[in-house]
Design a protein around this motif. Sequence first.
Motif, PDB file in Angstrom:
ATOM      1  N   SER A  39       0.828  -1.203   0.000  1.00 55.48           N
ATOM      2  CA  SER A  39       0.000   0.000   0.000  1.00 55.48           C
ATOM      3  C   SER A  39       0.862   1.252   0.000  1.00 55.48           C
ATOM      4  CB  SER A  39      -0.877   0.012   1.240  1.00 55.48           C
ATOM      5  OG  SER A  39      -1.805  -1.017   1.126  1.00 55.48           O
ATOM      6  N   ALA A  40       0.600   2.093  -0.955  1.00 57.94           N
ATOM      7  CA  ALA A  40       1.411   3.291  -1.030  1.00 57.94           C
ATOM      8  C   ALA A  40       0.875   4.312  -0.058  1.00 57.94           C
ATOM      9  CB  ALA A  40       1.373   3.858  -2.423  1.00 57.94           C
ATOM     10  N   THR A  41       1.736   5.176   0.325  1.00 58.47           N
ATOM     11  CA  THR A  41       1.364   6.176   1.294  1.00 58.47           C
ATOM     12  C   THR A  41       1.064   7.495   0.594  1.00 58.47           C
ATOM     13  OG1 THR A  41       3.672   6.555   1.446  1.00 58.47           O
ATOM     14  CG2 THR A  41       2.721   5.126   3.097  1.00 58.47           C
ATOM     15  N   ALA A  42       1.240   7.506  -0.724  1.00 63.41           N
ATOM     16  CA  ALA A  42       0.987   8.726  -1.464  1.00 63.41           C
ATOM     17  C   ALA A  42      -0.471   9.132  -1.333  1.00 63.41           C
ATOM     18  CB  ALA A  42       1.318   8.521  -2.924  1.00 63.41           C
ATOM     19  N   ASP A  55      -4.361   2.720  -0.411  1.00 59.65           N
ATOM     20  CA  ASP A  55      -3.814   3.115   0.889  1.00 59.65           C
ATOM     21  C   ASP A  55      -3.992   1.948   1.868  1.00 59.65           C
ATOM     22  OD1 ASP A  55      -6.715   3.649   0.860  1.00 59.65           O
ATOM     23  OD2 ASP A  55      -6.323   4.169   2.946  1.00 59.65           O
ATOM     24  N   GLY A 105       6.246   2.359  -2.224  1.00 59.77           N
ATOM     25  CA  GLY A 105       5.889   2.585  -0.828  1.00 59.77           C
ATOM     26  C   GLY A 105       6.568   1.576   0.082  1.00 59.77           C
ATOM     27  N   ARG A 156       8.911  11.721   2.216  1.00 64.21           N
ATOM     28  CA  ARG A 156       7.564  11.627   2.788  1.00 64.21           C
ATOM     29  C   ARG A 156       6.604  12.517   2.024  1.00 64.21           C
ATOM     30  NH1 ARG A 156       7.269  10.235   9.033  1.00 64.21           N
ATOM     31  NH2 ARG A 156       5.182   9.705   8.369  1.00 64.21           N
ATOM     32  N   TYR A 157       5.352  12.073   1.974  1.00 57.42           N
ATOM     33  CA  TYR A 157       4.305  12.886   1.373  1.00 57.42           C
ATOM     34  C   TYR A 157       3.701  13.824   2.403  1.00 57.42           C
ATOM     35  CZ  TYR A 157       3.832  11.089  -3.312  1.00 57.42           C
ATOM     36  OH  TYR A 157       4.056  10.811  -4.627  1.00 57.42           O
ATOM     37  N   GLY A 192       3.380   7.795   5.710  1.00 58.23           N
ATOM     38  CA  GLY A 192       4.418   6.821   5.350  1.00 58.23           C
ATOM     39  C   GLY A 192       5.473   7.429   4.468  1.00 58.23           C
ATOM     40  N   HIS A 193       6.328   6.567   3.943  1.00 57.32           N
ATOM     41  CA  HIS A 193       7.467   7.036   3.141  1.00 57.32           C
ATOM     42  C   HIS A 193       7.324   6.635   1.679  1.00 57.32           C
ATOM     43  CE1 HIS A 193       8.940   6.907   7.259  1.00 57.32           C
ATOM     44  NE2 HIS A 193       9.839   7.802   6.896  1.00 57.32           N
ATOM     45  N   LEU A 194       7.940   7.400   0.808  1.00 62.73           N
ATOM     46  CA  LEU A 194       8.108   6.955  -0.573  1.00 62.73           C
ATOM     47  C   LEU A 194       9.597   6.697  -0.762  1.00 62.73           C
ATOM     48  CD1 LEU A 194       6.619   6.470  -3.296  1.00 62.73           C
ATOM     49  CD2 LEU A 194       7.529   8.680  -4.012  1.00 62.73           C
TER      50      LEU A 194
END
Length: 441
Positions: free
Chosen positions: A7-10, A129, A230, A241-242, A417-419
């Motif tokens: 799951s991406a945090t974007a 997400d 992610g 980070r976003y 979260g982080h990218l």
Amino acid sequence: MVADPESATALGTAVLGQQPAAAAAGGGKGADVLQYIRQQQLERMMKRNAARLGGESKEHKFWDTQPVPKQGAEEEVVGNGPIEVKQVSDVRPDSYPLPAGFEWCNLDINSETEADEVYTLLWENYVEDDDHLFRFDYSKPFLRWALTPPGYSAALHVGVRSTKTNKLLGFISGVPATMRVSGDAVRTVEINFLCVHKKLRSKRLAPVLIKEVTRRVNLKDIWQAVYTAGVVLPTPVASCRYFHRNLNPKKLIEVGFSRLANRMTLARTMRLYKLPDATATALRPMQPADVPSAHKLVSEYLLRFKLHPLMDVHDFGHWLLPREGVVDSFVLTGEDNTVTDFCSFYHLPSTVIGNEKHRTLFAAYSFYNVATSMPLTALMRDALVLARDRGMDVFNALNLMENEQFLQDLLFGIGDGHLQYYLYNWRCAGMTPGETGLVLL
Ligand SMILES: CCCCCCCCCCCCCC(=O)SCCNC(=O)CCNC(=O)[C@H](O)C(C)(C)COP(=O)(O)OP(=O)(O)OC[C@H]1O[C@@H](n2cnc3c(N)ncnc32)[C@H](O)[C@@H]1OP(=O)(O)O
């Protein structure tokens, strides 16, 4: 549904909701950012310690076989360069075998039918997400733009189909790009849109897609790649980070992207995030005639970062000339129509999963920005106004380049979260977000 570690945090949920609370408490915003910086320092320290103690050495059946830096090797890097060197003649001429019932295909993104197939695969199966509230909804024109820069090859738009039904079940793409990495110009491909149908997850199809696209890239005598994810894999070169700037608080609350903070009413929240009615400057959409000057401004600016794309004027025109509903770029010009300031964002909506009232969350993603006649914060305030006027609900930015300068003043809230940024087959020292000058789609 089982929580998906990819799951991406974007799409960053929930955390945004804490920002109004902090802001309302007075002075809380600063505390938020300070806390974040401290947390980052702590994370870095823990990571170093874990690496030293070998605590991070999770087994990666696939990634451990690839020419990428080993986990925990970040601090030993001396010099930059390829991890392995091969010749085109070393590359296997045939595609990797797929399990029975599957076959390879190339996707022609310029064909309506095939673009529809890629669109639908991603629309139904791409990044969500952590709470499965949102899923990226890359539009068809966006996919066309993303996959057809100068020099692109349809051979690098790789699909997996069912032999029985012909249905597209997997995808991965590469597009050519020259990167400058710590002073070296490196021919790379940008890898993106890796996707396996939900029903085929955890069957080790992803490594086959990655190996096959690598083979095809290698046949073009290209040996390096850049990609973001992610998830943490061996081994990020940077970790960003976003941050999210609320443009439409009512909707963001209704879809669960943010929540009303303690002691905040909707009316107060809306007042907090209200932007000026119009831009403060005469920023206008970039036109083809602006490209040479804007290209010079942005290219010279990017040289101050350790990792950034080296775009020629054609690449720049492709990536930055406005395309409705896909990418917006604005310029301010001075004497002789010289571009003095530049800002841009791309449009990446998300499906709001299972919401009766709102089907789509409209998000702008900060792309490349350069301010010379005004502070960066003033430029980005105008960018927020322009994004709002184009119907965006939220404006997202990573904490890379010089973005830390404006995130706090413009009321961005930290994402959850982080990218991670990765280089394939290239060894170099890790870099901070502020040294990173690359935005991938
Ligand atoms: C020189 C040219 C080089 C070109 C290539 C450069 C490399 C490019 C690399 C790709 C850059 C992509 C950039 C983007 O597009 S990032 C976006 C990725 N896509 C999504 O998150 C969409 C939703 N998820 C899915 O479609 C699937 O879960 C995917 C396809 C992601 C994994 O499918 P599945 O869940 O069914 O798993 P599996 O059983 O087949 O395979 C498990 C193995 O795959 C490793 N894995 C999992 N996720 C990722 C990931 N995001 N990058 C790299 N590797 C990943 C994982 O660690 C494990 O390996 P290991 O830990 O055992 O070793």
